[in-house]
Design a protein around this motif. Structure first.
Motif, PDB file in Angstrom:
ATOM      1  N   TYR A  39       0.842  -1.189   0.000  1.00 48.64           N
ATOM      2  CA  TYR A  39       0.000   0.000   0.000  1.00 48.64           C
ATOM      3  C   TYR A  39       0.879   1.241   0.000  1.00 48.64           C
ATOM      4  CZ  TYR A  39       1.018   0.979   4.911  1.00 48.64           C
ATOM      5  OH  TYR A  39       1.661   1.289   6.075  1.00 48.64           O
ATOM      6  N   SER A  40       0.246   2.373  -0.259  1.00 45.73           N
ATOM      7  CA  SER A  40       0.946   3.656  -0.202  1.00 45.73           C
ATOM      8  C   SER A  40       0.035   4.689   0.442  1.00 45.73           C
ATOM      9  CB  SER A  40       1.352   4.125  -1.608  1.00 45.73           C
ATOM     10  OG  SER A  40       0.207   4.313  -2.422  1.00 45.73           O
ATOM     11  N   GLY A  41       0.646   5.638   1.156  1.00 45.15           N
ATOM     12  CA  GLY A  41      -0.088   6.752   1.744  1.00 45.15           C
ATOM     13  C   GLY A  41      -1.253   6.333   2.598  1.00 45.15           C
ATOM     14  N   TYR A  42      -2.422   6.941   2.284  1.00 43.81           N
ATOM     15  CA  TYR A  42      -3.622   6.718   3.079  1.00 43.81           C
ATOM     16  C   TYR A  42      -4.524   5.617   2.499  1.00 43.81           C
ATOM     17  CZ  TYR A  42      -2.497  11.024   5.572  1.00 43.81           C
ATOM     18  OH  TYR A  42      -1.872  11.981   6.343  1.00 43.81           O
ATOM     19  N   GLU A  43      -3.973   4.802   1.642  1.00 45.76           N
ATOM     20  CA  GLU A  43      -4.768   3.747   1.045  1.00 45.76           C
ATOM     21  C   GLU A  43      -5.402   2.869   2.127  1.00 45.76           C
ATOM     22  OE1 GLU A  43      -4.133  -0.094  -1.946  1.00 45.76           O
ATOM     23  OE2 GLU A  43      -2.547   1.405  -1.707  1.00 45.76           O
ATOM     24  N   THR A  44      -6.639   2.456   1.892  1.00 42.45           N
ATOM     25  CA  THR A  44      -7.349   1.612   2.853  1.00 42.45           C
ATOM     26  C   THR A  44      -6.706   0.232   2.938  1.00 42.45           C
ATOM     27  OG1 THR A  44      -9.430   2.758   2.369  1.00 42.45           O
ATOM     28  CG2 THR A  44      -9.577   0.603   3.444  1.00 42.45           C
ATOM     29  N   LEU A  45      -6.525  -0.207   4.176  1.00 42.88           N
ATOM     30  CA  LEU A  45      -5.945  -1.517   4.396  1.00 42.88           C
ATOM     31  C   LEU A  45      -7.037  -2.573   4.489  1.00 42.88           C
ATOM     32  CD1 LEU A  45      -3.200  -0.675   7.059  1.00 42.88           C
ATOM     33  CD2 LEU A  45      -2.996  -0.744   4.575  1.00 42.88           C
ATOM     34  N   ASN A  46      -6.715  -3.787   4.144  1.00 41.29           N
ATOM     35  CA  ASN A  46      -7.658  -4.897   4.172  1.00 41.29           C
ATOM     36  C   ASN A  46      -7.695  -5.462   5.586  1.00 41.29           C
ATOM     37  OD1 ASN A  46      -9.174  -7.185   3.863  1.00 41.29           O
ATOM     38  ND2 ASN A  46      -7.894  -8.114   2.293  1.00 41.29           N
ATOM     39  N   VAL A  47      -8.811  -5.222   6.278  1.00 43.72           N
ATOM     40  CA  VAL A  47      -8.951  -5.713   7.649  1.00 43.72           C
ATOM     41  C   VAL A  47     -10.016  -6.803   7.736  1.00 43.72           C
ATOM     42  CG1 VAL A  47      -8.165  -3.563   8.704  1.00 43.72           C
ATOM     43  CG2 VAL A  47     -10.604  -3.871   8.208  1.00 43.72           C
ATOM     44  N   SER A  48     -10.336  -7.418   6.612  1.00 43.61           N
ATOM     45  CA  SER A  48     -11.343  -8.465   6.628  1.00 43.61           C
ATOM     46  C   SER A  48     -10.812  -9.687   7.353  1.00 43.61           C
ATOM     47  CB  SER A  48     -11.751  -8.843   5.202  1.00 43.61           C
ATOM     48  OG  SER A  48     -10.629  -9.295   4.470  1.00 43.61           O
ATOM     49  N   ALA A  49     -11.755 -10.480   7.870  1.00 44.93           N
ATOM     50  CA  ALA A  49     -11.357 -11.680   8.594  1.00 44.93           C
ATOM     51  C   ALA A  49     -10.667 -12.654   7.649  1.00 44.93           C
ATOM     52  CB  ALA A  49     -12.574 -12.332   9.238  1.00 44.93           C
ATOM     53  N   SER A  50      -9.622 -13.295   8.149  1.00 41.17           N
ATOM     54  CA  SER A  50      -8.894 -14.280   7.357  1.00 41.17           C
ATOM     55  C   SER A  50      -8.839 -15.575   8.155  1.00 41.17           C
ATOM     56  CB  SER A  50      -7.482 -13.780   7.052  1.00 41.17           C
ATOM     57  OG  SER A  50      -6.773 -14.713   6.266  1.00 41.17           O
ATOM     58  N   ASP A  51      -9.563 -16.555   7.686  1.00 37.24           N
ATOM     59  CA  ASP A  51      -9.663 -17.827   8.407  1.00 37.24           C
ATOM     60  C   ASP A  51      -8.465 -18.700   8.049  1.00 37.24           C
ATOM     61  OD1 ASP A  51     -10.429 -20.020   9.802  1.00 37.24           O
ATOM     62  OD2 ASP A  51     -12.072 -20.583   8.470  1.00 37.24           O
ATOM     63  N   THR A  52      -7.421 -18.639   8.864  1.00 38.33           N
ATOM     64  CA  THR A  52      -6.206 -19.400   8.575  1.00 38.33           C
ATOM     65  C   THR A  52      -6.018 -20.586   9.520  1.00 38.33           C
ATOM     66  OG1 THR A  52      -4.879 -18.015  10.052  1.00 38.33           O
ATOM     67  CG2 THR A  52      -5.049 -17.335   7.740  1.00 38.33           C
ATOM     68  N   LEU A  53      -6.852 -20.696  10.506  1.00 37.88           N
ATOM     69  CA  LEU A  53      -6.669 -21.752  11.499  1.00 37.88           C
ATOM     70  C   LEU A  53      -7.899 -22.640  11.589  1.00 37.88           C
ATOM     71  CD1 LEU A  53      -4.955 -19.895  14.483  1.00 37.88           C
ATOM     72  CD2 LEU A  53      -3.896 -21.516  12.928  1.00 37.88           C
ATOM     73  N   THR A  54      -7.665 -23.876  11.763  1.00 36.32           N
ATOM     74  CA  THR A  54      -8.712 -24.803  12.166  1.00 36.32           C
ATOM     75  C   THR A  54      -8.072 -25.695  13.215  1.00 36.32           C
ATOM     76  OG1 THR A  54     -10.369 -26.385  11.399  1.00 36.32           O
ATOM     77  CG2 THR A  54      -8.179 -26.518  10.393  1.00 36.32           C
ATOM     78  N   SER A  55      -8.755 -26.692  13.649  1.00 38.29           N
ATOM     79  CA  SER A  55      -8.172 -27.561  14.669  1.00 38.29           C
ATOM     80  C   SER A  55      -8.390 -29.012  14.287  1.00 38.29           C
ATOM     81  CB  SER A  55      -8.804 -27.277  16.046  1.00 38.29           C
ATOM     82  OG  SER A  55     -10.182 -27.563  16.021  1.00 38.29           O
ATOM     83  N   SER A  56      -7.444 -29.818  14.682  1.00 37.28           N
ATOM     84  CA  SER A  56      -7.605 -31.263  14.571  1.00 37.28           C
ATOM     85  C   SER A  56      -7.970 -31.792  15.945  1.00 37.28           C
ATOM     86  CB  SER A  56      -6.320 -31.922  14.064  1.00 37.28           C
ATOM     87  OG  SER A  56      -5.238 -31.635  14.932  1.00 37.28           O
ATOM     88  N   ASN A  57      -8.658 -32.915  15.961  1.00 39.52           N
ATOM     89  CA  ASN A  57      -9.100 -33.511  17.218  1.00 39.52           C
ATOM     90  C   ASN A  57      -8.677 -34.974  17.258  1.00 39.52           C
ATOM     91  OD1 ASN A  57     -10.989 -31.417  18.652  1.00 39.52           O
ATOM     92  ND2 ASN A  57     -11.497 -31.308  16.474  1.00 39.52           N
ATOM     93  N   TRP A  58      -7.982 -35.321  18.310  1.00 39.71           N
ATOM     94  CA  TRP A  58      -7.383 -36.635  18.440  1.00 39.71           C
ATOM     95  C   TRP A  58      -7.992 -37.356  19.631  1.00 39.71           C
ATOM     96  CZ3 TRP A  58      -3.411 -37.539  14.815  1.00 39.71           C
ATOM     97  CH2 TRP A  58      -3.015 -36.393  14.100  1.00 39.71           C
ATOM     98  N   GLU A  59      -8.278 -38.620  19.450  1.00 44.02           N
ATOM     99  CA  GLU A  59      -8.860 -39.410  20.534  1.00 44.02           C
ATOM    100  C   GLU A  59      -7.845 -39.623  21.658  1.00 44.02           C
ATOM    101  OE1 GLU A  59     -10.437 -43.116  19.346  1.00 44.02           O
ATOM    102  OE2 GLU A  59     -11.492 -42.330  17.595  1.00 44.02           O
TER     103      GLU A  59
END
Length: 294
Positions: A39-59
């Motif tokens: 980005y440059s200057g006062y350009e709007t930044l992307n603050v949208s949610a980013s789903d990068t995590l999930t979880s594994s479940n182990w017995e």
């Protein structure tokens, strides 16, 4: 005396869990954050949610071994010190039995004892990572949850020999190394270890097991600065390329090889003390591991 477990422990990845839960939950990093931008200057930044995590479940997997003393043995070992010595000797054997069986389980696919065995390398570093569910996630559906494989006959064109095994290892190594990550431990069965040993013996690529980070007592060679360990628990014609920072040995605090209370059965002239385990081998990134197989 288990090279895999020792390296996991040395990495600080042995976790004692005190708050329980129905399963062992492991957070995963499976995608990049999509909000990156220049980005440059006062350009709007992307603050949208980013789903990068999930979880594994182990017995949770449970195991027990019992220390037993008959009423007769208690009677003939009348002194309190004799009883203590007898209990200590049998406890030592029981602990060793528990450790040996858990160590064997670290290489299993989790189907032993009717599915009650802990899941090991054959599960997490599967021969076919597209088949089956691991940690509650289907590798066939989610490609990010697939370990890397190299089949000597299919991918290499012929069975592994001392002449070609280094090139096969190179191919697998190059596929597993991503974003600066690389395996830090290679474990092989006696066949593949022997082939690699024959291939590199002329250049003496042998490391001292006491300085390789796996400890004294393991037959150890060297590959790209990575210790190559012989372990007869590994399935025949298999070599595992492991990034141990992505493996965890999770144990419940109340079942951490913990001796229980000495009890007397109502229908026997005996005394029984259980030693209990509850835990499992877990993973937060299967993609960083590989298996070379026949």
């Amino acid at each position: 005396r288990n090279a895999l477990l020792k390296r996991i422990r040395d990495n600080g990845n042995m976790r004692v869990i005190s708050n329980g839960g129905a399963t062992i939950q492991r957070q995963l990093a499976y995608a990049e954050n999509t909000t990156f931008q220049y980005y440059s200057g006062y350009e709007t930044l992307n603050v949208s949610a980013s789903d990068t995590l999930t979880s594994s479940n182990w017995e949770w997997k449970q195991a027990a071994v019992n220390v037993t003393i008959s009423g007769f043995e208690k009677a003939v070992n009348g002194g309190s010190q004799q009883i203590i010595d007898l209990v200590e000797a049998r406890t030592k054997v029981a602990m060793m039995t528990m450790a040996n069986n858990i160590s064997t389980g670290l290489y299993s696919n989790g189907t032993g004892s009717g599915g009650k065995q802990i899941g090991g390398l054959q599960l997490i570093l599967a021969d076919d990572p597209t088949s089956g569910t691991v940690g509650g996630i289907d590798g066939g559906t989610y490609s990010f949850w697939q370990n890397v494989t190299f089949d000597a006959s299919t991918d290499g064109g012929t069975a592994a020999t001392s002449t070609n095994i280094v090139s096969y290892m190179n191919s697998l190594y190059n596929s597993v190394c991503l974003n600066g990550d690389q395996p830090d431990l290679i474990i092989a069965d006696s066949n593949y270890f022997g082939l690699y040993q024959a291939a590199v013996q002329a250049v003496q690529r042998i490391t001292n097991s006491s300085t390789s980070g796996v400890g004294i007592g393991f037959p150890t060679l060297d590959y790209q600065g990575i210790p190559v360990i012989l372990d007869n628990n590994v399935p025949t014609n298999h070599m595992y390329f492991i990034n141990t920072k992505n493996l965890y040995f999770d144990v419940h605090a109340d079942r951490n090889f913990t001796p229980g209370e000495m009890m007397r059965p109502v229908n026997q002239d005996a005394f029984v003390m259980p030693i209990l385990f509850m835990g499992n081998l877990t993973c937060d990134n299967r993609r960083n591991h590989g298996v070379l197989k026949a």
